[in-house]
Design a protein around this motif. Structure first.
Motif, PDB file in Angstrom:
ATOM      1  N   PRO A  13       0.821  -1.221   0.000  1.00 34.81           N
ATOM      2  CA  PRO A  13       0.000   0.000   0.000  1.00 34.81           C
ATOM      3  C   PRO A  13       0.849   1.262   0.000  1.00 34.81           C
ATOM      4  O   PRO A  13       1.851   1.350   0.708  1.00 34.81           O
ATOM      5  N   ASN A  14       0.440   2.211  -0.865  1.00 38.29           N
ATOM      6  CA  ASN A  14       1.032   3.554  -0.923  1.00 38.29           C
ATOM      7  C   ASN A  14       2.439   3.604  -1.498  1.00 38.29           C
ATOM      8  O   ASN A  14       3.024   4.684  -1.585  1.00 38.29           O
ATOM      9  N   ILE A  15       3.018   2.472  -1.891  1.00 37.99           N
ATOM     10  CA  ILE A  15       4.338   2.488  -2.524  1.00 37.99           C
ATOM     11  C   ILE A  15       4.301   1.560  -3.727  1.00 37.99           C
ATOM     12  O   ILE A  15       3.547   0.603  -3.768  1.00 37.99           O
ATOM     13  N   ASN A  16       5.162   1.846  -4.690  1.00 39.13           N
ATOM     14  CA  ASN A  16       5.139   1.100  -5.942  1.00 39.13           C
ATOM     15  C   ASN A  16       6.138  -0.053  -5.909  1.00 39.13           C
ATOM     16  O   ASN A  16       7.013  -0.169  -6.756  1.00 39.13           O
ATOM     17  N   PHE A  17       6.014  -0.931  -4.908  1.00 39.49           N
ATOM     18  CA  PHE A  17       6.866  -2.107  -4.825  1.00 39.49           C
ATOM     19  C   PHE A  17       5.991  -3.352  -4.830  1.00 39.49           C
ATOM     20  O   PHE A  17       5.001  -3.432  -4.091  1.00 39.49           O
ATOM     21  N   ILE A  18       6.385  -4.309  -5.653  1.00 43.13           N
ATOM     22  CA  ILE A  18       5.612  -5.537  -5.755  1.00 43.13           C
ATOM     23  C   ILE A  18       5.709  -6.337  -4.462  1.00 43.13           C
ATOM     24  O   ILE A  18       6.806  -6.578  -3.942  1.00 43.13           O
ATOM     25  N   GLN A  19       4.560  -6.718  -3.953  1.00 42.09           N
ATOM     26  CA  GLN A  19       4.500  -7.556  -2.764  1.00 42.09           C
ATOM     27  C   GLN A  19       4.507  -9.028  -3.144  1.00 42.09           C
ATOM     28  O   GLN A  19       5.226  -9.832  -2.561  1.00 42.09           O
ATOM     29  N   ARG A  20       3.702  -9.374  -4.155  1.00 45.20           N
ATOM     30  CA  ARG A  20       3.612 -10.775  -4.572  1.00 45.20           C
ATOM     31  C   ARG A  20       3.262 -10.853  -6.046  1.00 45.20           C
ATOM     32  O   ARG A  20       2.305 -10.231  -6.491  1.00 45.20           O
ATOM     33  N   GLN A  21       4.046 -11.586  -6.808  1.00 44.97           N
ATOM     34  CA  GLN A  21       3.757 -11.826  -8.212  1.00 44.97           C
ATOM     35  C   GLN A  21       2.659 -12.881  -8.307  1.00 44.97           C
ATOM     36  O   GLN A  21       2.784 -13.973  -7.744  1.00 44.97           O
ATOM     37  N   ILE A  22       1.571 -12.559  -9.010  1.00 42.61           N
ATOM     38  CA  ILE A  22       0.437 -13.478  -9.104  1.00 42.61           C
ATOM     39  C   ILE A  22       0.446 -14.270 -10.407  1.00 42.61           C
ATOM     40  O   ILE A  22       0.259 -15.484 -10.421  1.00 42.61           O
ATOM     41  N   PHE A  23       0.709 -13.562 -11.518  1.00 40.11           N
ATOM     42  CA  PHE A  23       0.502 -14.185 -12.827  1.00 40.11           C
ATOM     43  C   PHE A  23       1.252 -13.392 -13.875  1.00 40.11           C
ATOM     44  O   PHE A  23       1.420 -12.167 -13.756  1.00 40.11           O
ATOM     45  N   ASP A  24       1.736 -14.086 -14.897  1.00 39.38           N
ATOM     46  CA  ASP A  24       2.299 -13.379 -16.051  1.00 39.38           C
ATOM     47  C   ASP A  24       1.982 -14.154 -17.315  1.00 39.38           C
ATOM     48  O   ASP A  24       1.804 -15.379 -17.300  1.00 39.38           O
ATOM     49  N   THR A  25       1.896 -13.424 -18.411  1.00 40.14           N
ATOM     50  CA  THR A  25       1.650 -14.023 -19.717  1.00 40.14           C
ATOM     51  C   THR A  25       2.216 -13.093 -20.779  1.00 40.14           C
ATOM     52  O   THR A  25       2.384 -11.892 -20.533  1.00 40.14           O
TER      53      THR A  25
ATOM     54  N   TYR B 139      -7.872  -5.363 -28.703  1.00 42.12           N
ATOM     55  CA  TYR B 139      -7.902  -6.614 -27.961  1.00 42.12           C
ATOM     56  C   TYR B 139      -8.574  -6.409 -26.603  1.00 42.12           C
ATOM     57  O   TYR B 139      -8.483  -5.332 -26.001  1.00 42.12           O
ATOM     58  N   THR B 140      -9.218  -7.480 -26.126  1.00 39.23           N
ATOM     59  CA  THR B 140      -9.683  -7.547 -24.747  1.00 39.23           C
ATOM     60  C   THR B 140      -8.984  -8.720 -24.080  1.00 39.23           C
ATOM     61  O   THR B 140      -8.962  -9.826 -24.621  1.00 39.23           O
ATOM     62  N   ILE B 141      -8.383  -8.469 -22.910  1.00 35.32           N
ATOM     63  CA  ILE B 141      -7.704  -9.501 -22.142  1.00 35.32           C
ATOM     64  C   ILE B 141      -8.531  -9.771 -20.890  1.00 35.32           C
ATOM     65  O   ILE B 141      -8.773  -8.862 -20.093  1.00 35.32           O
ATOM     66  N   LEU B 142      -8.976 -11.010 -20.726  1.00 33.67           N
ATOM     67  CA  LEU B 142      -9.799 -11.395 -19.587  1.00 33.67           C
ATOM     68  C   LEU B 142      -8.987 -12.252 -18.633  1.00 33.67           C
ATOM     69  O   LEU B 142      -8.272 -13.172 -19.068  1.00 33.67           O
ATOM     70  N   LEU B 143      -9.099 -11.959 -17.327  1.00 30.02           N
ATOM     71  CA  LEU B 143      -8.429 -12.744 -16.303  1.00 30.02           C
ATOM     72  C   LEU B 143      -9.453 -13.454 -15.437  1.00 30.02           C
ATOM     73  O   LEU B 143     -10.503 -12.883 -15.109  1.00 30.02           O
ATOM     74  N   ALA B 144      -9.133 -14.708 -15.047  1.00 29.43           N
ATOM     75  CA  ALA B 144     -10.040 -15.493 -14.212  1.00 29.43           C
ATOM     76  C   ALA B 144      -9.232 -16.341 -13.244  1.00 29.43           C
ATOM     77  O   ALA B 144      -8.017 -16.511 -13.391  1.00 29.43           O
ATOM     78  N   ASP B 145      -9.935 -16.882 -12.245  1.00 34.75           N
ATOM     79  CA  ASP B 145      -9.386 -17.732 -11.206  1.00 34.75           C
ATOM     80  C   ASP B 145      -8.365 -16.954 -10.364  1.00 34.75           C
ATOM     81  O   ASP B 145      -8.165 -15.748 -10.584  1.00 34.75           O
ATOM     82  N   THR B 146      -7.748 -17.613  -9.400  1.00 27.58           N
ATOM     83  CA  THR B 146      -6.935 -16.913  -8.413  1.00 27.58           C
ATOM     84  C   THR B 146      -5.623 -17.638  -8.147  1.00 27.58           C
ATOM     85  O   THR B 146      -5.446 -18.798  -8.505  1.00 27.58           O
TER      86      THR B 146
ATOM     87  N   THR C 189      -4.501 -18.662 -11.596  1.00 30.92           N
ATOM     88  CA  THR C 189      -4.880 -17.509 -12.414  1.00 30.92           C
ATOM     89  C   THR C 189      -4.586 -17.792 -13.888  1.00 30.92           C
ATOM     90  O   THR C 189      -3.547 -18.359 -14.233  1.00 30.92           O
ATOM     91  N   THR C 190      -5.502 -17.401 -14.736  1.00 30.65           N
ATOM     92  CA  THR C 190      -5.365 -17.651 -16.164  1.00 30.65           C
ATOM     93  C   THR C 190      -5.906 -16.463 -16.944  1.00 30.65           C
ATOM     94  O   THR C 190      -6.565 -15.581 -16.374  1.00 30.65           O
ATOM     95  N   SER C 191      -5.618 -16.409 -18.226  1.00 26.80           N
ATOM     96  CA  SER C 191      -6.081 -15.278 -19.032  1.00 26.80           C
ATOM     97  C   SER C 191      -6.499 -15.752 -20.412  1.00 26.80           C
ATOM     98  O   SER C 191      -6.113 -16.834 -20.873  1.00 26.80           O
TER      99      SER C 191
END
Length: 255
Positions: free
Chosen positions: A104-116, A126-133, A137-139
């Motif tokens: 919160p309030n700073i631009n540092f990544i806490q946890r990487q969730i997903f990449d593609t 394009y529309t990119i849709l994200l689902a699941d957790t 997590t998928t797109s």
């Protein structure tokens, strides 16, 4: 992507150019800047508690922290955000997108969730849709190759099933089946439907009998003028869950 220009100049000052009427506005259709790719996101990663996520493009922060369900930058119905059909203009090519939580309030990544990584073409939308957790997590990448103009009295819908534990689903408008046997992460072609000022949309397990919308697994009432509009309709959440992960329907506005 539409921008509404409201006339704020009195008619007498415009008479020499063209006639005008009081309390009117015009609509101007805008296309992407030459050579750019236009993108928008539908975030439907439904966590048990509100979990703000930040989108990065090639390791550069692209969005603020936003919690699902959310359409970014343009929103939709039964989502957070606005109700415009906005897109982001970015350089085309091979683009790596990351989804992360930040402190919160700073631009540092806490946890990487997903990449593609997606290869985006110039002068395309394009529309990119994200689902699941979490680790699941998928797109989905959808190319928004829409007609340049729409017939009056109709709307176009593209339907995607983003409920991970749903199996295949049937989608209904009011009491009429509009898309059958839509598997998880599958997307239909554009479906042309009569426009209206209010409709009830519902989902049922594939192959089960139809009936009143209120008796379905999920139903959602859309109360807006759909004439000459284009939507991506998404089933999201999880079956047999409660708020905020309850199954429901959201609509991303594409045009």
């Amino acid at each position: 992507m539409r921008i509404l220009f409201l006339s704020i100049i009195t008619c007498w000052a415009l008479i020499q150019i063209s006639g005008c009427k009081k309390n009117t506005y015009s609509e101007t259709e805008r296309t992407s800047p030459d050579g750019k790719a236009l993108i928008k996101f539908g975030l439907f990663s439904m966590y048990p508690a509100s979990t703000p996520l930040t989108i990065y493009r090639n390791d550069i922060k692209l969005s603020a922290a936003i919690a699902s369900p959310y359409g970014y930058p343009g929103g939709g119905f039964n989502t957070g955000g606005n109700s415009y059909a906005d897109y982001l203009a970015i350089d085309p090519g091979s683009i790596k997108f990351d989804i992360a939580t930040v402190y919160p309030n700073i631009n540092f990544i806490q946890r990487q969730i997903f990449d593609t990584t997606y290869n985006l073409g110039a002068d395309k939308k394009y529309t990119i849709l994200l689902a699941d957790t979490a680790a699941s997590t998928t797109s989905i990448l959808l190319e928004d190759n829409f007609p340049a103009s729409l017939d009056s009295g109709y709307a176009l819908f593209r339907i995607t099933n983003l409920i991970p534990n749903s199996g295949s689903l049937d989608f209904y408008k009011n009491d009429s089946l509009i898309a059958a046997n839509v598997a998880y992460k599958a997307t239909t072609n554009l479906i042309k439907l009569p426009a209206s000022l209010a409709d009830s949309f519902a989902i049922r397990s594939a192959g089960t009998p139809g009936g009143p919308a209120a008796s379905a697994l999920v139903f959602y009432r859309l109360a807006t003028n759909t004439n000459k509009r284009i939507f991506t309709m998404v089933s999201r959440g999880y079956l047999n869950n409660t708020t905020p992960r309850n199954p429901t329907i959201s609509l991303i506005i594409n045009k």
